[in-house]
Scaffold this motif. Structure first.
Motif, short mmCIF file in Angstrom:
data_model
loop_
_atom_site.label_atom_id
_atom_site.label_comp_id
_atom_site.label_asym_id
_atom_site.label_seq_id
_atom_site.Cartn_x
_atom_site.Cartn_y
_atom_site.Cartn_z
N LEU A 25 0.81 -1.21 0.00
CA LEU A 25 0.00 0.00 0.00
C LEU A 25 0.85 1.27 0.00
N MET A 26 1.99 1.23 0.67
CA MET A 26 2.82 2.43 0.73
C MET A 26 3.39 2.82 -0.64
N ALA A 27 3.44 1.85 -1.56
CA ALA A 27 3.92 2.16 -2.90
C ALA A 27 2.96 3.11 -3.63
N LEU A 28 1.70 3.15 -3.16
CA LEU A 28 0.71 4.02 -3.79
C LEU A 28 0.76 5.43 -3.21
N TRP A 29 1.50 5.61 -2.13
CA TRP A 29 1.58 6.93 -1.51
C TRP A 29 2.61 7.76 -2.26
N GLN A 30 2.12 8.57 -3.18
CA GLN A 30 2.98 9.41 -4.01
C GLN A 30 2.44 10.84 -3.95
N PRO A 31 2.78 11.58 -2.90
CA PRO A 31 2.20 12.92 -2.72
C PRO A 31 2.48 13.89 -3.86
N TYR A 32 3.64 13.73 -4.53
CA TYR A 32 3.94 14.65 -5.63
C TYR A 32 3.02 14.40 -6.82
N GLU A 33 2.65 13.13 -7.04
CA GLU A 33 1.70 12.82 -8.11
C GLU A 33 0.33 13.44 -7.79
N VAL A 34 -0.05 13.34 -6.51
CA VAL A 34 -1.33 13.94 -6.09
C VAL A 34 -1.29 15.44 -6.29
N LEU A 35 -0.14 16.06 -5.96
CA LEU A 35 0.00 17.50 -6.13
C LEU A 35 -0.14 17.90 -7.60
N ILE A 36 0.51 17.16 -8.48
CA ILE A 36 0.44 17.48 -9.92
C ILE A 36 -0.99 17.35 -10.43
N ILE A 37 -1.62 16.22 -10.12
CA ILE A 37 -2.97 15.96 -10.64
C ILE A 37 -3.99 16.90 -10.02
N GLY A 38 -3.96 16.98 -8.67
CA GLY A 38 -4.92 17.83 -7.98
C GLY A 38 -4.73 19.30 -8.31
N GLY A 39 -3.49 19.74 -8.37
CA GLY A 39 -3.22 21.14 -8.69
C GLY A 39 -3.64 21.49 -10.10
N ALA A 40 -3.35 20.62 -11.05
CA ALA A 40 -3.75 20.88 -12.44
C ALA A 40 -5.27 20.92 -12.57
N ALA A 41 -5.95 20.00 -11.90
CA ALA A 41 -7.42 19.96 -11.96
C ALA A 41 -8.02 21.21 -11.33
N ALA A 42 -7.48 21.62 -10.17
CA ALA A 42 -7.99 22.82 -9.49
C ALA A 42 -7.74 24.06 -10.34
N GLY A 43 -6.55 24.15 -10.93
CA GLY A 43 -6.24 25.31 -11.77
C GLY A 43 -7.14 25.38 -12.98
N ALA A 44 -7.37 24.24 -13.62
CA ALA A 44 -8.25 24.22 -14.79
C ALA A 44 -9.68 24.61 -14.41
N PHE A 45 -10.11 24.16 -13.24
CA PHE A 45 -11.46 24.49 -12.76
C PHE A 45 -11.59 25.99 -12.55
N VAL A 46 -10.57 26.61 -11.96
CA VAL A 46 -10.60 28.05 -11.71
C VAL A 46 -10.58 28.83 -13.02
N ILE A 47 -9.80 28.37 -14.00
CA ILE A 47 -9.74 29.04 -15.30
C ILE A 47 -11.09 28.98 -16.01
N ALA A 48 -11.75 27.85 -15.92
CA ALA A 48 -12.96 27.62 -16.71
C ALA A 48 -14.22 28.23 -16.11
N ASN A 49 -14.20 28.55 -14.81
CA ASN A 49 -15.45 28.94 -14.16
C ASN A 49 -15.30 30.23 -13.37
N PRO A 50 -16.37 31.04 -13.36
CA PRO A 50 -16.34 32.24 -12.50
C PRO A 50 -16.37 31.83 -11.03
N PHE A 51 -16.01 32.76 -10.17
CA PHE A 51 -15.93 32.46 -8.74
C PHE A 51 -17.28 31.99 -8.18
N SER A 52 -18.37 32.54 -8.71
CA SER A 52 -19.69 32.16 -8.20
C SER A 52 -19.96 30.66 -8.40
N VAL A 53 -19.53 30.13 -9.55
CA VAL A 53 -19.72 28.70 -9.81
C VAL A 53 -18.80 27.87 -8.91
N THR A 54 -17.56 28.34 -8.74
CA THR A 54 -16.63 27.64 -7.85
C THR A 54 -17.20 27.56 -6.44
#
Length: 285
Positions: A25-54
């Motif tokens: 199970l510890m082999a799945l713990w990759q915080p940098y991968e989570v940071l890349i994926i989560g950060g990219a998804a959050a950034g794309a969400f912010v770009i695509a939507n006004p603050f009211s939708v967020t």
């Protein structure tokens, strides 16, 4: 509650099956991968939507925890309010109805049903269309068309957060591939080193793809669907109010107009005819 239960089932089955196959199970713990994926998804969400939708999307996730507010008790409270309002209009005329809806917080009809009183948008919807009826400037067909336009607009607004989350869900597997590619690039820089180190870097890269797909189809996608369903539930509630009002405008007595609304209620939320009749008879006594 469904959100927590679903997360437990997804994580339990995926991680349990992996561990049962001898995976670490510890082999799945990759915080940098989570940071890349989560950060990219959050950034794309912010770009695509006004603050009211967020803001509404974040609030919608919290609402999923509680479940849809529109339960059978909510419909029963609505029918009680509509019956009382239409009865006032029938017995006291439009002037009597106007006095009741002018300030719902001071009206006993609304005060006895806090489920309805605390829903600001529902109160405004009822007030607006009863005022139009009182004014007498619109016929039934014009009023129905206006109601349909407002309900459709409201449904569009309520469905925006779900649509925004759905697009993020569609993008997450791609962000997982981005994380995996970066992991492979990192691995190429370690060629010639110890096999154990190369193996760890390849594993981290593959976990990026795994996480992108799992988060998309195991969590964000289902949450989007749940939010979409709650938007439909809200739209249906407004549609039930519309049916009750139109039934009254067609000349039917309040109890019959309420029955029209009951028929428009989703089956799992619809009070039975006997239950509704007993409730309304209790009000007559």
């Amino acid at each position: 509650m469904n959100l927590i239960l679903g997360i437990v089932i997804v994580m339990g089955c995926v991680l349990g099956g992996y561990a049962a196959h001898g995976g670490q199970l510890m082999a799945l713990w990759q915080p940098y991968e989570v940071l890349i994926i989560g950060g990219a998804a959050a950034g794309a969400f912010v770009i695509a939507n006004p603050f009211s939708v967020t803001k509404r999307a974040l609030g919608g996730i919290g609402q999923i925890m509680k479940g849809s507010p529109y339960k059978k008790t909510h419909y029963q409270a609505l029918f009680a309010v509509m019956y009382d309002l239409l009865s006032v209009a029938r017995k006291e005329g439009m002037m009597g109805l106007e006095r009741v809806i002018e300030d719902p917080t001071k009206s006993e009809i609304f005060a006895k049903r806090p489920l309805i009183l605390k829903d600001k948008h529902v109160i405004e919807f009822i007030q607006d269309y009863l005022r139009l009826i009182i004014s007498g400037d619109m016929d039934q067909h014009q009023l129905e068309a206006l109601m349909d336009v407002e309900i459709e607009t409201h449904h569009h607004d309520a469905g925006e957060p779900a649509g925004a989350l759905s697009k993020v869900s569609d993008a997450l597997p791609g962000f997982g591939i981005v994380a995996a590619v970066l992991g492979i690039v990192n691995t190429m820089g370690a060629l010639g080193g110890p096999p154990e180190e190369i193996g760890k870097k390849v594993a981290a890269a593959l976990v990026g793809t795994f996480l992108g797909i799992l988060i998309a189809y195991g969590f964000v996608g289902p949450m989007s669907t749940a939010m979409e369903r709650m938007a439909r539930d809200e739209t249906q509630f407004y549609n039930t109010i519309k049916i009750c009002i139109l039934g009254f405008l067609q000349g039917h007595p309040p109890q019959v107009a309420i029955e029209f609304g009951r028929k428009a209620t989703p089956g799992e939320l619809r009070p039975s005819f006997k239950d509704l009749e007993a409730q309304l008879r209790g009000k007559k006594a």
